[in-house]
Design a protein around this motif. Structure first.
Motif, mmCIF file in Angstrom:
data_model
loop_
_atom_site.group_PDB
_atom_site.id
_atom_site.type_symbol
_atom_site.label_atom_id
_atom_site.label_comp_id
_atom_site.label_asym_id
_atom_site.label_seq_id
_atom_site.Cartn_x
_atom_site.Cartn_y
_atom_site.Cartn_z
ATOM 1 N N GLY A 205 7.519 -45.672 -6.592
ATOM 2 C CA GLY A 205 6.558 -44.683 -7.083
ATOM 3 C C GLY A 205 5.909 -43.862 -5.997
ATOM 4 O O GLY A 205 5.477 -42.747 -6.215
ATOM 5 N N ARG A 206 5.815 -44.421 -4.782
ATOM 6 C CA ARG A 206 5.176 -43.692 -3.682
ATOM 7 C C ARG A 206 6.211 -43.387 -2.619
ATOM 8 O O ARG A 206 7.143 -44.147 -2.396
ATOM 9 N N SER A 207 6.039 -42.271 -1.961
ATOM 10 C CA SER A 207 6.943 -41.922 -0.872
ATOM 11 C C SER A 207 6.166 -41.849 0.435
ATOM 12 O O SER A 207 4.964 -41.634 0.442
ATOM 13 N N SER A 208 6.873 -42.039 1.524
ATOM 14 C CA SER A 208 6.271 -41.880 2.841
ATOM 15 C C SER A 208 6.045 -40.404 3.120
ATOM 16 O O SER A 208 6.830 -39.551 2.718
ATOM 17 N N ARG A 209 4.973 -40.120 3.849
ATOM 18 C CA ARG A 209 4.743 -38.731 4.261
ATOM 19 C C ARG A 209 5.766 -38.304 5.310
ATOM 20 O O ARG A 209 5.933 -37.122 5.570
ATOM 21 N N LEU A 210 6.439 -39.283 5.907
ATOM 22 C CA LEU A 210 7.477 -38.969 6.888
ATOM 23 C C LEU A 210 8.818 -38.753 6.202
ATOM 24 O O LEU A 210 9.602 -37.892 6.612
ATOM 25 N N LEU A 211 9.084 -39.512 5.148
ATOM 26 C CA LEU A 211 10.372 -39.439 4.458
ATOM 27 C C LEU A 211 10.131 -38.983 3.020
ATOM 28 O O LEU A 211 10.126 -39.773 2.083
ATOM 29 N N ARG A 212 9.880 -37.710 2.838
ATOM 30 C CA ARG A 212 9.548 -37.205 1.514
ATOM 31 C C ARG A 212 10.783 -37.133 0.627
ATOM 32 O O ARG A 212 11.917 -37.113 1.097
ATOM 33 N N VAL A 213 10.548 -37.078 -0.672
ATOM 34 C CA VAL A 213 11.624 -37.093 -1.655
ATOM 35 C C VAL A 213 12.227 -35.699 -1.783
ATOM 36 O O VAL A 213 11.514 -34.698 -1.894
ATOM 37 N N ILE A 214 13.558 -35.656 -1.763
ATOM 38 C CA ILE A 214 14.287 -34.406 -1.960
ATOM 39 C C ILE A 214 15.294 -34.608 -3.081
ATOM 40 O O ILE A 214 15.487 -35.723 -3.580
ATOM 41 N N SER A 215 15.966 -33.544 -3.481
ATOM 42 C CA SER A 215 16.955 -33.630 -4.554
ATOM 43 C C SER A 215 18.349 -33.862 -3.977
ATOM 44 O O SER A 215 18.599 -33.579 -2.795
ATOM 45 N N PRO A 216 19.278 -34.373 -4.791
ATOM 46 C CA PRO A 216 20.660 -34.491 -4.326
ATOM 47 C C PRO A 216 21.238 -33.160 -3.867
ATOM 48 O O PRO A 216 22.035 -33.120 -2.915
ATOM 49 N N ASP A 217 20.846 -32.069 -4.520
ATOM 50 C CA ASP A 217 21.348 -30.760 -4.108
ATOM 51 C C ASP A 217 20.867 -30.392 -2.712
ATOM 52 O O ASP A 217 21.599 -29.775 -1.935
ATOM 53 N N ASP A 218 19.622 -30.760 -2.382
ATOM 54 C CA ASP A 218 19.118 -30.514 -1.025
ATOM 55 C C ASP A 218 19.995 -31.225 -0.001
ATOM 56 O O ASP A 218 20.342 -30.658 1.043
ATOM 57 N N CYS A 219 20.340 -32.468 -0.302
ATOM 58 C CA CYS A 219 21.173 -33.247 0.614
ATOM 59 C C CYS A 219 22.575 -32.649 0.696
ATOM 60 O O CYS A 219 23.158 -32.551 1.782
ATOM 61 N N ALA A 220 23.122 -32.244 -0.433
ATOM 62 C CA ALA A 220 24.463 -31.661 -0.448
ATOM 63 C C ALA A 220 24.516 -30.385 0.385
ATOM 64 O O ALA A 220 25.504 -30.137 1.087
ATOM 65 N N ARG A 221 23.449 -29.586 0.335
ATOM 66 C CA ARG A 221 23.429 -28.373 1.149
ATOM 67 C C ARG A 221 23.457 -28.706 2.632
ATOM 68 O O ARG A 221 24.058 -27.982 3.436
ATOM 69 N N ALA A 222 22.824 -29.810 3.004
ATOM 70 C CA ALA A 222 22.852 -30.230 4.406
ATOM 71 C C ALA A 222 24.267 -30.616 4.825
ATOM 72 O O ALA A 222 24.709 -30.326 5.944
ATOM 73 N N VAL A 223 25.003 -31.286 3.935
ATOM 74 C CA VAL A 223 26.388 -31.656 4.233
ATOM 75 C C VAL A 223 27.253 -30.414 4.362
ATOM 76 O O VAL A 223 28.061 -30.282 5.300
ATOM 77 N N ILE A 224 27.108 -29.491 3.435
ATOM 78 C CA ILE A 224 27.851 -28.227 3.496
ATOM 79 C C ILE A 224 27.566 -27.507 4.816
ATOM 80 O O ILE A 224 28.468 -26.998 5.495
ATOM 81 N N ASP A 225 26.290 -27.487 5.204
ATOM 82 C CA ASP A 225 25.891 -26.822 6.440
ATOM 83 C C ASP A 225 26.534 -27.504 7.652
ATOM 84 O O ASP A 225 26.962 -26.839 8.601
ATOM 85 N N ALA A 226 26.591 -28.843 7.625
ATOM 86 C CA ALA A 226 27.195 -29.578 8.737
ATOM 87 C C ALA A 226 28.650 -29.202 8.921
ATOM 88 O O ALA A 226 29.132 -29.017 10.047
ATOM 89 N N VAL A 227 29.370 -29.081 7.814
ATOM 90 C CA VAL A 227 30.795 -28.749 7.888
ATOM 91 C C VAL A 227 30.987 -27.283 8.236
ATOM 92 O O VAL A 227 31.782 -26.930 9.115
ATOM 93 N N ARG A 228 30.264 -26.428 7.576
ATOM 94 C CA ARG A 228 30.439 -24.981 7.788
ATOM 95 C C ARG A 228 30.082 -24.571 9.210
ATOM 96 O O ARG A 228 30.773 -23.752 9.827
ATOM 97 N N ARG A 229 29.037 -25.165 9.777
ATOM 98 C CA ARG A 229 28.542 -24.755 11.103
ATOM 99 C C ARG A 229 28.930 -25.740 12.198
ATOM 100 O O ARG A 229 28.534 -25.579 13.342
ATOM 101 N N ASN A 230 29.715 -26.755 11.850
ATOM 102 C CA ASN A 230 30.152 -27.763 12.816
ATOM 103 C C ASN A 230 28.957 -28.375 13.546
ATOM 104 O O ASN A 230 28.881 -28.397 14.778
ATOM 105 N N ARG A 231 28.025 -28.900 12.786
ATOM 106 C CA ARG A 231 26.835 -29.527 13.344
ATOM 107 C C ARG A 231 27.026 -31.038 13.323
ATOM 108 O O ARG A 231 27.457 -31.601 12.317
ATOM 109 N N PHE A 232 26.679 -31.695 14.419
ATOM 110 C CA PHE A 232 26.898 -33.142 14.485
ATOM 111 C C PHE A 232 25.823 -33.917 13.732
ATOM 112 O O PHE A 232 26.125 -34.711 12.849
ATOM 113 N N GLU A 233 24.570 -33.707 14.069
ATOM 114 C CA GLU A 233 23.491 -34.489 13.455
ATOM 115 C C GLU A 233 22.665 -33.586 12.559
ATOM 116 O O GLU A 233 22.085 -32.607 13.019
ATOM 117 N N VAL A 234 22.624 -33.944 11.284
ATOM 118 C CA VAL A 234 21.977 -33.096 10.287
ATOM 119 C C VAL A 234 20.968 -33.934 9.507
ATOM 120 O O VAL A 234 21.260 -35.066 9.103
#
Length: 288
Positions: A205-234
């Motif tokens: 029910g509670r989230s950390s202020r350091l690790l806030r809750v995001i949506s699966p789509d937010d995470c998927a966009r990060a993966v797409i960005d990693a592949v498209r821009r060849n980024r190692f740590e995302v």
């Protein structure tokens, strides 16, 4: 069977025609990743321990997406899945090790079979998947291997100690592979989601202020960005990176005080275990 598609070489179409293989692709983050790759014009194969759900997801995604059963802890199952995927969509250019499970509760109360399950799925799964992917990619002198770790791979999560250990392992694995195969033509990425709004955080029910809750789509966009821009740590969300990296520069006592002030320990400590029972049963069996 894969049929070739003309490619547009513009920056916005770098994923068009890519052949993407995703584990844990029937639900949550994996399903969102598959959806965004399909929308980008890629051919996609999803594997999941729930084969029926994988087939249903593939049917809904369209674009000749393949969905089939996959047990990432079984090397024969994994190899068969990759054979099936490549026969269906062509030689894979992107491999995403995404499947994962998380048990929350006091470490001393965690059943041994639950610990082993997390090690098998979260760590051995990416180890097996990375090895099998590299055996295919190295002779081709190309490809992109993405391992989905977690913010818990850089920030310890009290109450999920074994999960944390597996994700630290995934980070170390990916960093070592990047160095070992630096001249191979294969690219590597490790993705650190924070708390993602999936079944894995049921009852928290509670989230950390350091690790806030995001949506699966937010995470998927990060993966797409990693592949498209060849980024190692995302990181997902991206703003999480600065706080965590700065925090890791602090002396241990100050770092731990800061993490507790930001309530990293509250994620598991305040979890409603009864509300998590359905997820725990799906992930680990009824005798959790």
């Amino acid at each position: 069977m894969f049929t070739n598609r003309s490619r547009n070489t513009s920056d916005t179409d770098t994923l068009r025609g890519a052949r993407v293989v995703i584990t844990g692709g029937a639900h949550g983050i994996g399903r969102a990743i598959a959806t965004q790759f399909v929308h980008a014009g890629a051919y996609v194969a999803v594997g999941d321990i729930d084969g029926h759900a994988a087939q249903q997801a593939a049917a809904e995604l369209g674009n000749d997406t393949l969905g089939t059963a996959l047990d990432v802890t079984d090397e024969a199952s994994f190899a068969s899945f990759l054979d099936t995927a490549e026969n269906a969509i062509g030689p894979m250019t992107v491999m995403i090790n995404n499947a994962g499970v998380d048990w929350m509760g006091p470490f001393h109360s965690e059943p041994s079979h639950v610990s082993r399950r997390q090690l098998d799925v979260n760590l051995m799964g990416p180890i097996i998947g990375s090895r099998l992917a590299l055996q295919r990619m190295l002779p081709r002198r190309g490809g992109h291997l993405v391992n989905v770790a977690s913010a818990a791979g850089r920030v310890p999560q009290p109450g999920s100690a074994v999960y944390t250990a597996t994700k630290f392992g995934v980070v170390g694995l990916t960093e070592a592979l990047r160095l070992e195969y630096r001249e191979s033509g294969v690219r590597f990425s490790v993705v650190h989601p924070g708390q993602v709004r999936t079944q894995m955080i049921d009852g928290t029910g509670r989230s950390s202020r350091l690790l806030r809750v995001i949506s699966p789509d937010d995470c998927a966009r990060a993966v797409i960005d990693a592949v498209r821009r060849n980024r190692f740590e995302v990181w997902a969300p991206a703003d999480q990176r600065i706080g965590i990296q700065l925090g890791n520069l602090l002396p241990r006592a100050l770092r731990e005080r800061a993490m507790l002030a930001l309530k990293v320990d509250a994620i598991a400590r305040d979890a409603d275990i009864s509300a998590r029972s359905a997820y725990h049963e799906r992930a680990f069996g009824s005798d959790r």
